[in-house]
Design an enzyme around this catalytic site. Structure first.
Site, mmCIF file in Angstrom:
data_model
loop_
_atom_site.group_PDB
_atom_site.id
_atom_site.type_symbol
_atom_site.label_atom_id
_atom_site.label_comp_id
_atom_site.label_asym_id
_atom_site.label_seq_id
_atom_site.Cartn_x
_atom_site.Cartn_y
_atom_site.Cartn_z
ATOM 1 N N ASP D 73 0.675 -1.326 -0.026
ATOM 2 C CA ASP D 73 0.081 -0.035 -0.035
ATOM 3 C C ASP D 73 0.681 1.304 -0.013
ATOM 4 O O ASP D 73 0.448 2.364 -0.573
ATOM 5 C CB ASP D 73 -0.718 0.032 1.245
ATOM 6 C CG ASP D 73 -2.095 -0.974 0.930
ATOM 7 O OD1 ASP D 73 -2.432 -1.410 -0.127
ATOM 8 O OD2 ASP D 73 -2.651 -1.268 2.233
ATOM 9 N N ASN D 146 -4.300 9.565 2.297
ATOM 10 C CA ASN D 146 -4.739 8.899 3.537
ATOM 11 C C ASN D 146 -5.008 9.935 4.787
ATOM 12 O O ASN D 146 -6.119 9.850 5.060
ATOM 13 C CB ASN D 146 -3.538 7.973 4.225
ATOM 14 C CG ASN D 146 -3.321 6.645 3.654
ATOM 15 O OD1 ASN D 146 -4.263 6.074 2.943
ATOM 16 N ND2 ASN D 146 -2.158 6.121 3.838
ATOM 17 N N ASP D 176 -1.691 16.100 21.507
ATOM 18 C CA ASP D 176 -0.423 15.689 20.778
ATOM 19 C C ASP D 176 -0.559 16.285 19.218
ATOM 20 O O ASP D 176 0.129 16.549 18.609
ATOM 21 C CB ASP D 176 -0.377 14.346 20.853
ATOM 22 C CG ASP D 176 0.485 13.849 21.815
ATOM 23 O OD1 ASP D 176 0.744 14.842 22.889
ATOM 24 O OD2 ASP D 176 1.203 13.024 21.635
ATOM 25 N N ALA D 188 -5.476 3.272 7.975
ATOM 26 C CA ALA D 188 -4.017 3.497 8.153
ATOM 27 C C ALA D 188 -3.897 4.046 9.387
ATOM 28 O O ALA D 188 -4.418 3.712 10.485
ATOM 29 C CB ALA D 188 -3.487 4.370 6.888
ATOM 30 N N ALA D 190 -4.880 6.429 10.981
ATOM 31 C CA ALA D 190 -6.183 6.711 11.985
ATOM 32 C C ALA D 190 -6.514 5.944 12.645
ATOM 33 O O ALA D 190 -7.152 5.986 13.686
ATOM 34 C CB ALA D 190 -7.173 7.654 11.037
ATOM 35 N N LEU D 191 -6.724 4.776 12.191
ATOM 36 C CA LEU D 191 -7.003 3.685 12.807
ATOM 37 C C LEU D 191 -6.244 3.066 14.083
ATOM 38 O O LEU D 191 -6.766 2.896 14.978
ATOM 39 C CB LEU D 191 -7.055 2.268 11.923
ATOM 40 C CG LEU D 191 -7.744 1.008 12.334
ATOM 41 C CD1 LEU D 191 -9.289 1.372 12.514
ATOM 42 C CD2 LEU D 191 -7.527 -0.198 11.475
ATOM 43 N N SER D 192 -4.990 3.289 13.836
ATOM 44 C CA SER D 192 -3.977 3.235 14.994
ATOM 45 C C SER D 192 -4.371 4.152 16.201
ATOM 46 O O SER D 192 -4.199 3.796 17.371
ATOM 47 C CB SER D 192 -2.597 3.474 14.585
ATOM 48 O OG SER D 192 -2.154 2.299 13.894
#
Lengths: 295, 295, 295, 295
Positions: D73, D146, D176, D188, D190-192
């Protein structure tokens, strides 16, 4: 506890594929090693060898020096409840993949020989005991190896209750409920609810709010010897229930007091000498393996 | 530590509104009570009374029996670093609202009289000390009351490292970094990162992954006497940094080893007798108050 | 919909403190402005003026041009269900603090005059309609303004089911259940469950897993015109229930199919011209206000 | 866009194992099918066939009808930036396991024949474009497929800024930073950070707060055509940076305005006819497969 064991109790969830084969292999192996064997009654129905002594589940703990459980973590959890008051040591054989509590694979039966010869790690895992009182009358009590959970009776998201720690008010909640988990239970239901993992040797209890109205509520970890008291509001529209290890349910009554504390007796869990908790975590949660630079 | 105190050190973040007034009121009050006072140099510039003894920040700890900090939790955190090697007791006066570490309000100065007379709770809060080594050479070391954090240098989301607990491999990470927090720090940066709250008396450390690639990583709480070692991959595209309490930064080098363990000296935090940790939690996190049925 | 309204229906949760006063003030105000008023029967019992026309809750929608609800978001939610098939415009007067749906304060009754004169924002909020079928027979159906939730019947954490989107298989779940929320519901139960906030104008539905076994499950947002189908496993040990807006419950049967899609009729929500969704968010969730540099 | 393609551009991350083999196989296959081929210069160095036309990365988009990317990706993300202004269709061949953007396996090269013959799904994925202005002067601009991320420069947890949506103030943050992700980016970084998954066809943008001070901040999903403006506080102790797709960094200045909106040009992503987004989700996130009762 003797350094080696004489009478071995065996229990297994024989309906699960593979357990039957493991059961018969284990029995033959132990007979070959000249141990006394005693089989839980329902489990015995799946045996090829029909001449072994059988016993009711509830008398198992008192009549063996070691209980071997064949199955998953759920089977070991159930067996633990059976023997907890006698503190009979328990060893778990899994069904092919690592469990948090069942860490011997069916293909590693030779490890059992070492264990029976005294080469093992004994790990004590504490349980929680809970008592529900209404107007100073006990209306229910149960133990939990994983978690005590206050859950809604019919309508989620509607329970109001207060939490006290050692008689000091902590906070009130409007939520779906509360999970109070041991380190052992921290990788079970509490983890699904967003709780942290507690290392099994940590003497601590975690309180995980379930779907709290306020976004400011978070899991809180307290010392293992604290006494937790929940006072259920007398004004809830539905009566919540108390569930220990997701096994059975006790209906609460309006305004009842629920006291939760560490149980005096603990689960005596037997591991092989090469037991490694972090390996189980990595395996169960797909955590990252060693990187090539240190391999 | 003496049951009562003779020489009182004072430090405050005098640029913050209200702190100046509180400072002068406190000094007058302590002089009236006939205590010896010694003021941190920068703080002294805001005093009305110009005849008091002043001292450099770094010599403060050795020259007083009690250090009073006026300001927020950040001020107390900084002061704690100053006196930690002498373990001088520290008392915090907040700026009008409860802090986690500064729990006397400017309007409650009479509580200080009781504390000086020996009526107080002494709570020891442990710190973490961290050492970075590359090829067995120390390249940096720092202490943390709140948290040791491994953070990315330039590009987030790109650090690879391994974690060991007491020399046992736990797991590897690909993430933005890792927060290793004390119970004191569990309500600071670690909480923003999704970590649980640890009761201050719990002897534990929490590891909170920062934006992990894998969704299976979760905060894990381990015993406070464990030694944590991080091995930074030699193949990271950016060099991560190590930050203790968000104060200063140490640049790491590829393949370095970072060892984190409990510091021998602890912060000696002084509370009034009516100190209540849960009240602070409720106040800071807007947790639910007592419901009417038990009021 | 007429630019101005002739007959105004009124309903309120009169048991709540303050609602009774607001109700009487509102009625006097509307009578003074010469509007026709029709009061829901139970609400009418709290009126000083006893000569007004009353009506059953279920006939309210058909008999007024505008329904004014006095109470909290829960009251407006209930009222919305009453009038949804007639798409009667609904205006909410809160009990002193902003609600997500009730955005006129009791102290701002003059805003109602503007609204009745045609100065308002009409916002359409979509609902979900759900149908449960077993062997092609409908066994239940219900609508939801906030969320459709599949929840466990007795034992949490035990439901297995599959999810399909427009007949394409998405995934299977082993969990406590699933919340399927509209943008309106995204700030209600779904938010407690860890779901994102969806702006009310976004044409989308969010699926929020409840306590999933696997940590990899996350809320997923799909387009608002998608059809969601849940197939409940025939092998669950407890029969799950379906709950729409937490009002009533439908017991499912093993192997049933639940279809959820956008309802044709929508809630016609009336706001004053100065309505600001983000102000409500800031107020309800205590989000940060303007910083001084742009004030 | 032509129904079939004449000139095929090829780019690959040839240092990755397997990519070289796939590259040569693909080239031979396309030459056999009589297509014109043009190879990105660095990629060409790994070719066996040395007689093909090569081109600089930046001229690739203008000179081919279809760009085939071999890699993960990340490779496709980089290639997308190269061709975005020409909207050249892009097809991704992965390295053996499903990517979110690269959905043809090296073993399925015959699918390419179908695609070249016009049998494909064209999916448009929108990008975000961001402009940083200080005193009405542009100091930087970049695009993101992304996410656009506002991240701290040196000290995390210290950025203060305001967020406006279409000129309406939403809230201020002390955190932060902030991730502003497209549906493509929702799986990507954002999911973490705890963001929801947005279906690629949803016209929406998600704002994910990074380690917010306040626990009340949550991801919020807004319509895709909204304009987002961030005003960075002039009083931050560190200057934050802006990162698009984690590629490069723009240093902000105190008090700058960052405007983020949908880019006019979109990525034209080519899928085989059997493309299934949910299959990719299940594969990448280990979501539950079909249960036996519907197989």
């Amino acid at each position: 506890m003797p350094a080696s064991f004489n009478t071995i109790g065996i229990i297994g969830r024989v309906k699960t594929s593979g357990v039957k084969e493991t059961l018969n292999t284990l029995v033959d192996y132990l007979l070959h090693l000249k141990y006394n064997i005693i089989i839980e009654k329902e489990t015995a129905e799946s045996l090829h060898n029909l001449h072994l002594q059988t016993i009711d589940r509830e008398h198992l703990g008192k009549n063996c020096d070691l209980l071997i459980v064949i199955g998953g973590d759920g089977s070991l959890l159930n067996a633990a409840h059976t023997v907890i008051n006698d503190e009979t040591p328990v060893l778990g054989i899994n069904r092919g993949s690592l469990g948090f509590l069942t860490d011997i694979s069916p293909s590693e039966l030779e490890k059992i020989k070492d264990i029976l010869a005294g080469k093992f790690i004994l790990e004590k895992r504490f349980l929680l005991t809970s008592i529900i009182k209404s107007d100073h009358t006990v209306i229910g009590t149960d133990d939990a190896l994983n978690e005590v959970a206050l859950i809604p009776g019919a309508i989620p998201h509607m329970i109001e209750f207060e939490i006290y720690i050692d008689d000091t008010f902590m906070c009130s909640h409007a939520s779906d409920g509360l999970i109070i988990a041991t380190p052992t239970g921290s990788t079970a239901y509490a983890l699904s609810g967003g709780g942290p993992i507690l290392h099994p040797q940590l003497d601590a209890i975690v309180l995980v709010p379930m779907f709290p109205h306020s976004l400011n509520h978070r899991p809180i970890v307290i010392e293992g010897n604290r006494e937790i008291r929940i006072i259920v509001s007398p004004y809830n529209t539905t009566l919540p229930r108390l569930s220990c290890d997701g096994r059975e349910y006790i209906n609460t009554v309006a305004g009842c007091h629920i006291t939760i504390r560490k149980k005096i007796e603990s689960l005596h869990l037997i591991h092989p000498l090469d037991y490694n908790y972090y390996e189980t975590l990595r395996s169960k949660l797909h955590w990252g393996k060693k990187l090539h630079y240190t391999e």
